[in-house]
Design a protein around this motif. Sequence first.
Motif, mmCIF file in Angstrom:
data_model
loop_
_atom_site.group_PDB
_atom_site.id
_atom_site.type_symbol
_atom_site.label_atom_id
_atom_site.label_comp_id
_atom_site.label_asym_id
_atom_site.label_seq_id
_atom_site.Cartn_x
_atom_site.Cartn_y
_atom_site.Cartn_z
ATOM 1 N N ALA A 142 0.803 -1.219 0.000
ATOM 2 C CA ALA A 142 0.000 0.000 0.000
ATOM 3 C C ALA A 142 0.831 1.261 0.000
ATOM 4 C CB ALA A 142 -0.928 -0.005 1.222
ATOM 5 N N ASP A 143 2.071 1.178 0.509
ATOM 6 C CA ASP A 143 2.890 2.391 0.633
ATOM 7 C C ASP A 143 4.174 2.315 -0.182
ATOM 8 O OD1 ASP A 143 1.150 3.607 2.617
ATOM 9 O OD2 ASP A 143 1.894 2.088 3.989
ATOM 10 N N ALA A 144 4.245 1.406 -1.139
ATOM 11 C CA ALA A 144 5.475 1.257 -1.919
ATOM 12 C C ALA A 144 5.126 1.003 -3.376
ATOM 13 C CB ALA A 144 6.327 0.113 -1.376
ATOM 14 N N GLY A 145 5.920 1.588 -4.269
ATOM 15 C CA GLY A 145 5.706 1.414 -5.694
ATOM 16 C C GLY A 145 6.482 0.232 -6.234
ATOM 17 N N GLU A 146 6.207 -0.955 -5.741
ATOM 18 C CA GLU A 146 6.904 -2.134 -6.217
ATOM 19 C C GLU A 146 6.057 -3.386 -5.970
ATOM 20 O OE1 GLU A 146 9.809 -3.961 -3.072
ATOM 21 O OE2 GLU A 146 10.258 -1.795 -3.225
ATOM 22 N N LEU A 147 6.432 -4.437 -6.688
ATOM 23 C CA LEU A 147 5.836 -5.756 -6.519
ATOM 24 C C LEU A 147 6.922 -6.731 -6.096
ATOM 25 C CD1 LEU A 147 3.663 -6.013 -9.774
ATOM 26 C CD2 LEU A 147 2.905 -5.277 -7.505
ATOM 27 N N CYS A 148 6.527 -7.718 -5.305
ATOM 28 C CA CYS A 148 7.447 -8.777 -4.908
ATOM 29 C C CYS A 148 6.866 -10.116 -5.351
ATOM 30 C CB CYS A 148 7.690 -8.777 -3.401
ATOM 31 S SG CYS A 148 8.595 -7.331 -2.811
ATOM 32 N N VAL A 149 7.766 -10.988 -5.892
ATOM 33 C CA VAL A 149 7.333 -12.277 -6.424
ATOM 34 C C VAL A 149 8.116 -13.383 -5.731
ATOM 35 C CG1 VAL A 149 6.989 -13.667 -8.488
ATOM 36 C CG2 VAL A 149 6.871 -11.163 -8.642
ATOM 37 N N TRP A 150 7.387 -14.335 -5.107
ATOM 38 C CA TRP A 150 7.997 -15.484 -4.443
ATOM 39 C C TRP A 150 7.640 -16.760 -5.205
ATOM 40 C CZ3 TRP A 150 5.937 -11.476 -1.618
ATOM 41 C CH2 TRP A 150 6.744 -10.913 -0.606
ATOM 42 N N LYS B 116 7.450 2.688 -11.663
ATOM 43 C CA LYS B 116 7.872 4.085 -11.714
ATOM 44 C C LYS B 116 6.701 5.017 -11.408
ATOM 45 C CE LYS B 116 10.105 7.424 -14.806
ATOM 46 N NZ LYS B 116 10.594 7.653 -16.177
ATOM 47 N N ASP B 117 6.956 6.028 -10.593
ATOM 48 C CA ASP B 117 5.971 7.057 -10.228
ATOM 49 C C ASP B 117 4.741 6.468 -9.548
ATOM 50 O OD1 ASP B 117 7.565 9.061 -11.313
ATOM 51 O OD2 ASP B 117 6.658 8.842 -13.299
ATOM 52 N N CYS B 118 4.913 5.371 -8.867
ATOM 53 C CA CYS B 118 3.793 4.748 -8.153
ATOM 54 C C CYS B 118 3.942 5.010 -6.655
ATOM 55 C CB CYS B 118 3.761 3.244 -8.420
ATOM 56 S SG CYS B 118 2.527 2.351 -7.450
ATOM 57 N N GLY C 78 -0.932 6.868 -8.247
ATOM 58 C CA GLY C 78 0.253 7.560 -8.741
ATOM 59 C C GLY C 78 0.557 8.789 -7.911
ATOM 60 N N LYS C 79 1.698 9.389 -8.205
ATOM 61 C CA LYS C 79 2.073 10.583 -7.452
ATOM 62 C C LYS C 79 1.221 11.779 -7.841
ATOM 63 C CE LYS C 79 6.791 8.984 -6.702
ATOM 64 N NZ LYS C 79 8.233 9.240 -6.924
ATOM 65 N N THR C 80 0.680 11.776 -9.062
ATOM 66 C CA THR C 80 -0.181 12.867 -9.505
ATOM 67 C C THR C 80 -1.579 12.377 -9.889
ATOM 68 O OG1 THR C 80 0.687 12.660 -11.753
ATOM 69 C CG2 THR C 80 1.752 14.265 -10.287
ATOM 70 N N ARG C 81 -1.685 11.143 -10.399
ATOM 71 C CA ARG C 81 -2.968 10.601 -10.815
ATOM 72 C C ARG C 81 -2.906 9.087 -10.784
ATOM 73 N NH1 ARG C 81 -3.725 12.301 -17.021
ATOM 74 N NH2 ARG C 81 -5.609 11.076 -16.653
#
Length: 1260
Positions: free
Chosen positions: A1161-1169, A1184-1186, A1205-1208
């Motif tokens: 919820a607070d990070a612009g990334e995905l993790c795959v296990w 990017k920009d998430c 996003g940071k703007t939309r």
Amino acid sequence: MAENVSSGLLEACVVLGVSNERLKELSLLQGKDKEPLVEAEVLQVHAPPFVTKESSSNGIEHNHAPAFSRVQRRRSFKKKRDRLVSTISNSGQTNEPAVAASDDLSVPQNIDLIALPQLCFPDGLRITSESREDDYHFLVFTDVFGNQTHGVVAQYCKPVHFHPDNGIHQNGHRLNKLQRLFTTYSICIISKYPYYNALRDCLSSFLLQLKTSRMCEFEEQVKEFSAKLALVPIPPPGPLHVVFNLRPFQIELPSRLDVDRPVMDLDLHLPFLCFRPEQILQIISSILMEQRVVFLSTDWAKLTLVAECFMIFIHPLRWQHPFVPVLSRQMLDFIMAPTAFLMGCHTSHFEEVAEELDDLVLVDIDQGTVLSLCSNKLELPDVPLTARDCFIFRAKGLQLHYDLDVCRVGSRTDINELRALRRQWQHKVNTVILNVTMELIVNIFSEVCDFLNYEHRVFNSEEFLRSRETTDHEFYKKVLDTHIFHSFLRDRLNRKNDAFTHMQLNIRSETRRMRAMTESPRRPAMEEIRKYVRPENGLSSRLGVSMPNLADHRLLTVPVRQTSMRTMPFHSCSWSPSRPIKTFKLPEFPPPLAYQYVKSYYNDLIKELSKAISTATPDDSALLARYYYLRGLVNSVAGKRVDALGDFQSLYKTDMDIFPAELLNALVESLPAEERRMAERRPDLKRLISWVKRENERERARPMDGGTVKRFELPKKHLHMEDFVRRVQESGIVKDQDTIQRLFEALTVGVDSTSQSVFYLELEGKHSLHVPSVLTASRHDGTRDVKISSAPFLLLRIPALKIKTSLRKETFEANLKSECDLWHLMIKEMWAGRKMADDHKDPQFMEQALTNALLMDAVVGCLQSQKAIFAATKLAYFDKKKLEVPMMVPKTTSETLKHKINPSLDQTSPQAVDVLLYTPGQLGVSELDGGGNPKLWCALSDGKVLVFDAASWSMQHNSVQVGKSRQLGASELDGGGNPKLWCALSDGKVLVFDAASWSMQHNSVQVGKSRLNCMLAVNQQQLWIGSTDSFIYIINPRSVSCNKQLTEHRGEVTGLALEERTDKFSQTVAYSCSEDGSVIVWDVTTLQVRRQFRVSCNRLQCIQIHNGMLWCCGRDCLLEVRRNGTVHRKVSLPDHLLSSPRGFSSFLLFNESEQLWAGFADAGELCVWPCRELNKPFIRIQLKDCAGVVCMIKVKNQIWVGCQGKTRGKIYVVDTDRYTVEKELMAHDDSVQTLCSAEDRYVLSGAARADGKIAIWKVE
């Protein structure tokens, strides 16, 4: 809700006739008057309770059950008569008088015993020398609050013997010669429900018994007869009738067709046998205009039955004035009442009635005439021509003669078989007549809903009248000012989903559908789409009806075909689907009136209902609900209050529409302390009691009149901004608040800002655009340039507008003189709006631009000043936006985006789209009823669900509100199998669109007041919706009705999952979770809890079934849980995200790669296990920009990720093989709240409140 529930059929049984002392007086007058007219009196009154619980041996009185004691003692009627004269039976034996010396007669509160003798003997009571045949007629009692009680009266003759010397019988021997005369007695059964036929049958059966019995047994027999009827429970609305025996007849009590209709136990074809269709229309017109109507007949029974038929014919409109279908001679002065009324009297009183007033509408039932005293014919406006023609056409096709239908049927020897055959025929005829009369009312008033402002509760009557045919104006002007129409408006503004709403949806014309499409950005109907779609873009072999190819731009340019209502063929329509009727037979009545026998009767009745519940199939939830209702009713009457609460609680899972709120409230209030403690030990009953308390508080807060209804009027004083916005919204000109504020600024150009106000000007209808050639030159996206120049005209040069387009080489020139500047503004605004609509694939921009242009024209026409053009520039929103910020859409987004839908189109501000669910259509469904298209279900904030038909992305229904158990839709013929898009808006309003045409099919429905978190299509009959109010609401996707709830959760429901059946013999199982970590396993068929356990995590957010294991997502971890609730494996937050306050937001598991994908919820990334080895290092994918991941879905070999996003709001398309971001889509102006897939061809995204739109994306 089922209100005003009465526990039994009988309210009271009253015996009327001549008292003993009056008979004594008459014996002295014999010979002076052959048939003296005497005054009738009340002789007996029998009302529940008929038995009381006996005191215990220690003298302590036990708590009485409602069956055996009265909570509120009604007023008493006392008679003290001396036994001066005896009456005898036909055998001539001496008998005791009918009334005891000092009887305490208990009387229902709303029955006037003073007037009752006149109503039971409207012709008067005479002592005759000859016996008369039994006679029946019917009564209606109305109290000051408008509540009605109904009576059925049976008159029968009994012989009276007088001694010439006033002698009396002793020991059964005659002392002197007796003189034989006859007097008439009346038995009046009073009930809260109009069971006219059933109660007449009951009285017929009882009179057979009376005529063969001794007079000394008379009072006890009447009391026993009354007690039996008091034991008969009233069936709830729906497909279950109650049957009981009163030898030699078997009596059937029909249930109400739905909760909003009264009981219909009468023959609706009677008026059609008495009047021609044109005269029936005249009577209905008189009633709708609230005239003074008097029915005339020589048969008292016809008066009530025919009048009641017309009350049913005008449903859902309700007569608001005095309704007295039977007036005795002494009551004729009622006709002088200074108000509208509907009354009835004997034909012999015609002259007396005609002398009093000259504005009466006289309806002679026997002669079949309708006239006014002012003239020989009725001179009232006719109903609208279209409705009139349709009704006459339908009425002429009715089959009203029973004998013709049974010509081929053999003779029956069983009287009950004959009666059953007649009832079946009558039920069929009544159903057809109900459809015909309901269609008439819908044809008259269906367009009213188009001129209602629901938010401000305003009806724009002037605009409605302007939309009617000129010949119909006189009719509507009279009807619109009536109380009956005002009540109808109040129900429409309250969004009442009744028979009117259902039929209105069914018979909605193609013209209205196409007009609605031009007023909002919805897709054309499938009938029109098929003309423009190539075969290769047609139906999938797997689906019955699929979605259209959104790449075909011709789908948006279907010509609107104008049709006339008068030229439309009459199609057969129904306001409600026909359901098979079941009957439940009551046990035989107990012979003596004793407590233990009555108690045994109730126990037998409960056993029979329990047996019926155990044998009913879970699929037939409607029938099961009726059995639960009846058992709860009997348990409450028998004093088993806790058991009754449990039965009514079961209605949550079967049918909430018949939930008896008023009865339940009385039941909870009557709970003794010990039983209340027992009930509160059960979590389900404790919650039910809490719900009753909350509903009582809400009921007290509701307005007594159901809410006000305002007529729109132009203001007569200057308005400030807030008032101006409200008034414009009330008028229906514009709803968007920002547009209205710009209009206010335009109208206040030059006004001091400190005292800015404006006198409201009528912008609608005065000024419109009348230059088709200019619009033709500037339409579509071919416009290249628009500028003002001058053109030579004789010796002068006049202003001209030049438009350069890509469609033609030469420049189009329009010599507009003084209007050149205005047209320059309007065309530039529409050009900019079209450009934005094309770039953003949002047709609403074009509609908004057209609205702005119309407002410009209206402002210039109203102001008529030098500053008018400058004021109009305040409304050039899109042209300014194009100049201020280049509205370029990235190429990738433009190529992937296919269409946008605005579910908040009719709202003053956007609403958040919280959940989307697409449901495909059903195979094997006829294309006539929508074919079985796929659906998209969209849950917005605060419990609203919208449904879109994904074949064309049109909104099928207005809205569904999960939580208020309201019947939403019409018949299943109305697009029942189409793909749908369900859209939930704020405050629990649910809009439903038919994806085959993107047309709104149903009114909005309230389903709770809370935000919806999740949706799950369980099967073709169930769609589950989890809400923040801890309820799971169950919607039937076919009928689009929400009348079931699962209430076992105690916290916010956050996730739903379905475990597929391993074989055809296994049961389907569904899982639900709440934020407190509770997980419940449900049997989908029975809706019973199979297992329940709790997992340990910080806010359980969603669940998923994978390889027979349940995966749970909390903020702090991901858990793999076995079926018994034990944790198998756990994935904690990555070390670099341990400081994240909200942690995990979503996750995905899929079989192809056996991988676990998670977003934060607070990070612009995905993790795959890797699923097999969760301890191995995970793969990180940067977005990017998430600012944070909100939701994820898998489509083909891609993961679509909705983010803030940071703007939309953005959507990232990630390749599952290469772990790279393939596309970055600029999706919405606010965060992406939800994603769903439609057949792996499209992805649909819903945005938060600042944007509030649904975007449709093409999947590569």
